[in-house]
Design a protein around this motif. Structure first.
Motif, mmCIF file in Angstrom:
data_model
loop_
_atom_site.group_PDB
_atom_site.id
_atom_site.type_symbol
_atom_site.label_atom_id
_atom_site.label_comp_id
_atom_site.label_asym_id
_atom_site.label_seq_id
_atom_site.Cartn_x
_atom_site.Cartn_y
_atom_site.Cartn_z
ATOM 1 N N LEU A 505 0.818 -1.208 0.000
ATOM 2 C CA LEU A 505 0.000 0.000 0.000
ATOM 3 C C LEU A 505 0.855 1.263 0.000
ATOM 4 N N GLN A 506 1.953 1.245 0.736
ATOM 5 C CA GLN A 506 2.820 2.418 0.798
ATOM 6 C C GLN A 506 3.357 2.770 -0.585
ATOM 7 N N GLN A 507 3.730 1.757 -1.336
ATOM 8 C CA GLN A 507 4.251 1.981 -2.686
ATOM 9 C C GLN A 507 3.186 2.580 -3.600
ATOM 10 N N LEU A 508 1.963 2.079 -3.484
ATOM 11 C CA LEU A 508 0.871 2.618 -4.287
ATOM 12 C C LEU A 508 0.593 4.076 -3.931
ATOM 13 N N LEU A 509 0.588 4.377 -2.640
ATOM 14 C CA LEU A 509 0.355 5.764 -2.227
ATOM 15 C C LEU A 509 1.445 6.684 -2.762
ATOM 16 N N GLU A 510 2.673 6.203 -2.741
ATOM 17 C CA GLU A 510 3.785 6.996 -3.281
ATOM 18 C C GLU A 510 3.556 7.309 -4.755
ATOM 19 N N GLN A 511 3.128 6.309 -5.517
ATOM 20 C CA GLN A 511 2.930 6.489 -6.952
ATOM 21 C C GLN A 511 1.798 7.463 -7.232
ATOM 22 N N ILE A 512 0.654 7.283 -6.540
ATOM 23 C CA ILE A 512 -0.514 8.139 -6.827
ATOM 24 C C ILE A 512 -0.233 9.581 -6.408
ATOM 25 N N THR A 513 0.403 9.752 -5.263
ATOM 26 C CA THR A 513 0.669 11.114 -4.812
ATOM 27 C C THR A 513 1.671 11.821 -5.729
ATOM 28 N N THR A 514 2.597 11.056 -6.287
ATOM 29 C CA THR A 514 3.543 11.655 -7.232
ATOM 30 C C THR A 514 2.804 12.255 -8.417
ATOM 31 N N ASP A 515 1.848 11.498 -8.954
ATOM 32 C CA ASP A 515 1.058 11.994 -10.089
ATOM 33 C C ASP A 515 0.205 13.192 -9.672
ATOM 34 N N PHE A 516 -0.330 13.142 -8.449
ATOM 35 C CA PHE A 516 -1.218 14.221 -8.003
ATOM 36 C C PHE A 516 -0.453 15.525 -7.820
ATOM 37 N N VAL A 517 0.703 15.459 -7.128
ATOM 38 C CA VAL A 517 1.428 16.701 -6.822
ATOM 39 C C VAL A 517 1.995 17.345 -8.089
ATOM 40 N N ASP A 523 2.403 19.635 -1.581
ATOM 41 C CA ASP A 523 3.533 19.087 -0.827
ATOM 42 C C ASP A 523 3.355 17.571 -0.713
ATOM 43 N N LYS A 524 4.226 16.827 -1.401
ATOM 44 C CA LYS A 524 4.091 15.379 -1.431
ATOM 45 C C LYS A 524 4.313 14.752 -0.059
ATOM 46 N N ALA A 525 5.360 15.186 0.638
ATOM 47 C CA ALA A 525 5.676 14.589 1.943
ATOM 48 C C ALA A 525 4.516 14.771 2.920
ATOM 49 N N GLN A 526 3.924 15.945 2.920
ATOM 50 C CA GLN A 526 2.803 16.214 3.817
ATOM 51 C C GLN A 526 1.601 15.345 3.469
ATOM 52 N N ILE A 528 1.630 12.395 1.832
ATOM 53 C CA ILE A 528 1.939 10.998 2.167
ATOM 54 C C ILE A 528 1.770 10.763 3.662
ATOM 55 N N ALA A 529 2.241 11.699 4.470
ATOM 56 C CA ALA A 529 2.149 11.549 5.921
ATOM 57 C C ALA A 529 0.697 11.494 6.370
ATOM 58 N N ALA A 530 -0.144 12.364 5.804
ATOM 59 C CA ALA A 530 -1.557 12.398 6.186
ATOM 60 C C ALA A 530 -2.266 11.113 5.785
ATOM 61 N N LEU A 531 -1.983 10.628 4.577
ATOM 62 C CA LEU A 531 -2.614 9.398 4.103
ATOM 63 C C LEU A 531 -2.144 8.183 4.913
ATOM 64 N N SER A 532 -0.855 8.131 5.209
ATOM 65 C CA SER A 532 -0.313 7.007 5.973
ATOM 66 C C SER A 532 -0.947 6.950 7.354
ATOM 67 N N GLU A 533 -1.035 8.088 8.020
ATOM 68 C CA GLU A 533 -1.632 8.128 9.350
ATOM 69 C C GLU A 533 -3.106 7.730 9.294
ATOM 70 N N PHE A 534 -3.804 8.174 8.244
ATOM 71 C CA PHE A 534 -5.223 7.849 8.086
ATOM 72 C C PHE A 534 -5.410 6.340 7.923
ATOM 73 N N PHE A 535 -4.595 5.718 7.081
ATOM 74 C CA PHE A 535 -4.718 4.273 6.878
ATOM 75 C C PHE A 535 -4.329 3.510 8.140
#
Length: 716
Positions: A505-517, A523-526, A528-535
């Motif tokens: 899941l972490q890898q998928l989130l990294e990929q989708i957020t890259t496309d989004f930002v 801010d990608k890091a911010q 990713i952090a919010a999504l990771s904490e939510f999951f």
């Protein structure tokens, strides 16, 4: 003891408000009575579309007297030279006592004056007069309305009020601007079957009196009557009626005197998909469909409606309902023929005209993103060419039915019609099924997708929504979650667990957020952090509530502010589930207790050292030449033997291998700490001290492959 009856007469209430109002009164009225020291024998709540009522049996005629202790001024302020001061006299007057009633008592802030006084209980009639308006206007609900020229809000205008304490009217007045409703003993019977007003002689006569006026005020009794009538009616048709709980509850709150009526429709409409016909009947007309047999999806050309009218006029009622459903089914038939006349793929261009979200483009844009994400999941799972093609095709077509005429008219058929139209268009069964399944689960009690294609497309759809909505800053807070993001994240985790999908899941989130930002300059890091904490929050909640894992064991596998465990959980959702279930299992069978002390003691001491938590191999970390006792060498050899067991457990997720090895090492560690060859870990020689801490750190690290034992509570 007396009995009290309150009935609030209104214009027809919405069924949803009535059910929620009844539940609120069931909770609040007993609490309100208890708060006023009024113990009762029973509190019975009744309701129909035209009334909401409570019958309180065995209520005291008066509150019991109660003793109250009141703190007064400090002794130094109350008395001067042994004489009461104005402060003391004022306090005594306020409390209605004499100075002689004062008690001096020591407190943390010095000596103070106290008085004890008996407060006589109030008459229950006066208390109820105050409570009744609070009970009525304290009810919460959607779209409450004003009427007349007042500011009072209620679901519908209040037309009459019954308030009886045994056989006497309790005078209560509800005021709304220039309008007012005063209580009496007169209520209304059934609008059609008994249009005359009804007089209630005594509070306990309420249910029988209303029944004689063709009003069944007991909700459960009405529900039972409807169920029996529907079953009796369907038996005569040699069929089977599914008693949908939500439909039964709604119909129950739409009638005062239920009467099941059988209607029919033309057999040609049976050629429509069953889901279309049942949706028309259940969701739009509140009818019970009639099937050929239990668990059959084949319908008979009949329906059962529950009338609130005269059972003697059932034929007329049936004819009217038949006319309505015939028109609705004819519409469905037209929509189905029109939509089926062209391939499902031909609807894709229309998705570009429908906005998904203002800043995220159209539904067509969302479909393109789902296709990209579904491909990424496919690659992670290393699927074959046929599965890859089916997933891509299902992802492309998964939203196409949203712009069909059928789904426009009946939105609840999204996905259902997509599957039907895909099959008509000649799409593979796997693609068609996935179009329906990617919406699953649709609620807390719904099933999960059963096919791999449906699972992948469903996860891709939800991850797209989660990342993009989070990226726009629309993060759920409190009870507010307009995009149902918590439910979406729960579905991602539950689908992954149920299907045992080895998704990172972490890898998928990294990929989708890259496309989004890239597109939205965020801010990608911010993000990713919010999504990771939510999951992680969703995983924690699901482990606690659905998997029934003890809270400390959940902390042990997710870590407490431990980035290593957090990353591990998101990298492998199956592993975090398996470790949590395994920990609960070995706690329940007593195995955890046997290794707890050894591992936890080592963990606490290892915290004094500096060994990285990922280190497992002892040969380069422990200097054997520094050993002073045989227990150190035995400890070292035990760690060496532990390495292959830990490695095997990691690879197979069979953590019993690791636990068995930890059980075997127990005597060695005990001897290291407390045996004849025990050592002082915190030796004065820093080299020896570090060597021993490394031994303990290695044991801790091997145990950490399973969980953070420092988070586990002993004997929970």
């Amino acid at each position: 003891m007396p009995n009290f009856l309150l009935e609030v007469g209104v214009e027809e209430l919405p069924a949803s408000f009535l059910s929620k109002a009844i539940e609120q009164w069931k909770e609040r009225i007993p609490q309100s009575l208890a708060a006023n020291n009024l113990a009762t024998e029973a509190v019975e709540i009744y309701g129909t579309p035209r009334r909401l009522a409570v019958l309180i049996k065995g209520i005291p005629s008066q509150q019991p007297d109660r003793e109250e202790e009141v703190k007064g001024p400090p002794v130094q302020a109350a008395f001067k030279d042994g004489n009461p001061t104005p402060a003391a006299q004022g306090f005594a007057k306020k409390q209605g006592v004499t100075i002689d009633a004062f008690e001096v008592r020591a407190t943390d802030k010095g000596d103070f004056v106290f008085v004890r006084k008996v407060i006589p209980g109030r008459n229950v009639a006066s208390i109820l007069t105050e409570l009744v308006p609070e009970w009525i206007f304290g009810l919460e609900g959607k779209r409450l309305m004003r009427w007349g020229d007042g500011d009072v809000k209620f679901s519908r205008p209040i037309r009459w009020l019954v308030a009886l304490l045994d056989d006497a009217v309790l005078p209560i007045e509800l005021v709304n601007g220039s309008l007012s409703v005063k209580s009496d003993r007169h209520t209304q019977g059934h609008r059609v079957l008994h249009p005359q007003s009804v007089t209630i002689a005594s509070a306990t006569d309420y249910v029988t009196t209303l029944r004689s006026a063709y009003v069944a005020v007991d909700v459960d009794a009405r529900s039972t009557t409807i169920t029996q009538q529907v079953k009796e009616a369907v038996q005569k048709l040699d069929g089977y009626a599914e008693i949908y709980p939500d439909l039964l509850a709604e119909v129950t709150n739409l009638v005062e005197w239920p009467s099941a009526v059988v209607g029919k429709f033309e057999s040609e409409f049976l050629r429509l998909p069953t889901e279309v016909t049942t949706t028309v009947m259940v969701s739009h007309q509140r009818y019970f469909p009639v099937f050929k047999a239990e668990n059959s999806k084949e319908l008979l050309p009949y329906f059962i409606t529950v009338s609130n009218g005269d059972a003697a006029k059932s034929d007329i009622i049936a004819t009217g309902n038949e006319r309505v459903i015939r028109a609705r089914l004819a519409d469905g038939q037209f929509f189905y023929k029109t939509d089926s006349a062209k391939p499902l793929e031909s609807f894709l261009p229309q998705l570009a005209k429908v906005t998904f979200q203002e800043d995220l483009g159209s539904l067509r844009d969302k479909v393109d993103r789902i296709c990209i994400l579904a491909l990424a999941i496919t690659e992670q799972l290393q699927l074959g060419s046929e599965e890859r093609e089916n997933i891509q095709r299902a992802a492309l077509l998964c939203k196409a039915d949203l712009v069909t005429q059928m789904v426009y008219e009946f939105p609840e058929l999204q996905g259902v019609m997509g599957e039907k139209y895909a099959l008509v268009s000649g799409e593979p069964q796997a693609v068609a099924t996935a179009i329906f399944e990617h919406y699953l689960p649709r609620g807390a009690d719904d099933i999960l997708p059963q096919t791999l294609t449906g699972q992948v497309v469903g996860i891709a759809d939800r991850l797209d929504t989660l990342v993009n909505i989070f990226g726009l800053g629309m993060i759920p807070s409190g009870s507010s979650d307009p995009f149902a993001l918590r439910r979406a994240a729960n579905a991602v985790v539950n689908i992954t667990w149920a299907a045992n999908l080895p998704i990172n899941l972490q890898q998928l989130l990294e990929q989708i957020t890259t496309d989004f930002v890239k597109e939205h300059n965020k801010d990608k890091a911010q993000l990713i952090a919010a999504l990771s904490e939510f999951f992680l929050q969703r995983v924690r909640t699901l482990l606690l509530e659905e998997k029934q894992i003890d809270y400390d064991l959940v902390n042990a596998v997710l870590g407490e502010n431990d980035p290593e465990y957090a990353a591990r959980a998101l990298n492998d959702l199956l592993d975090v589930r398996d470790r949590a279930l395994f920990l609960q299992q070995i706690r329940n069978d007593g195995t955890l207790e046997k290794i707890y002390e050894t591992v936890n003691r080592s963990t606490r001491l290892a915290a004094q050292g500096d060994l990285d938590t990922k280190q497992l191999e002892p040969t380069s970390l422990v200097r054997k030449e520094l050993f002073q006792k045989s227990s150190e060498e035995a400890f070292y050899n035990a760690i060496v033997n532990l390495v292959p067991q830990t490695t095997a457990a990691q690879q197979s997720r069979n953590y019993m291998q690791l636990v068995t090895a930890l059980l075997a090492i127990n005597p060695t560690v005990s001897n290291f700490f407390d045996g004849a060859e025990s050592v002082l870990v915190m030796d004065s020689n820093p080299e020896i001290k570090r060597n021993r801490l490394n031994l303990l750190g290695l044991l801790r690290n091997h145990a950490r492959v399973l969980a953070d034992f420092g988070a586990i509570v002993k004997n929970l």
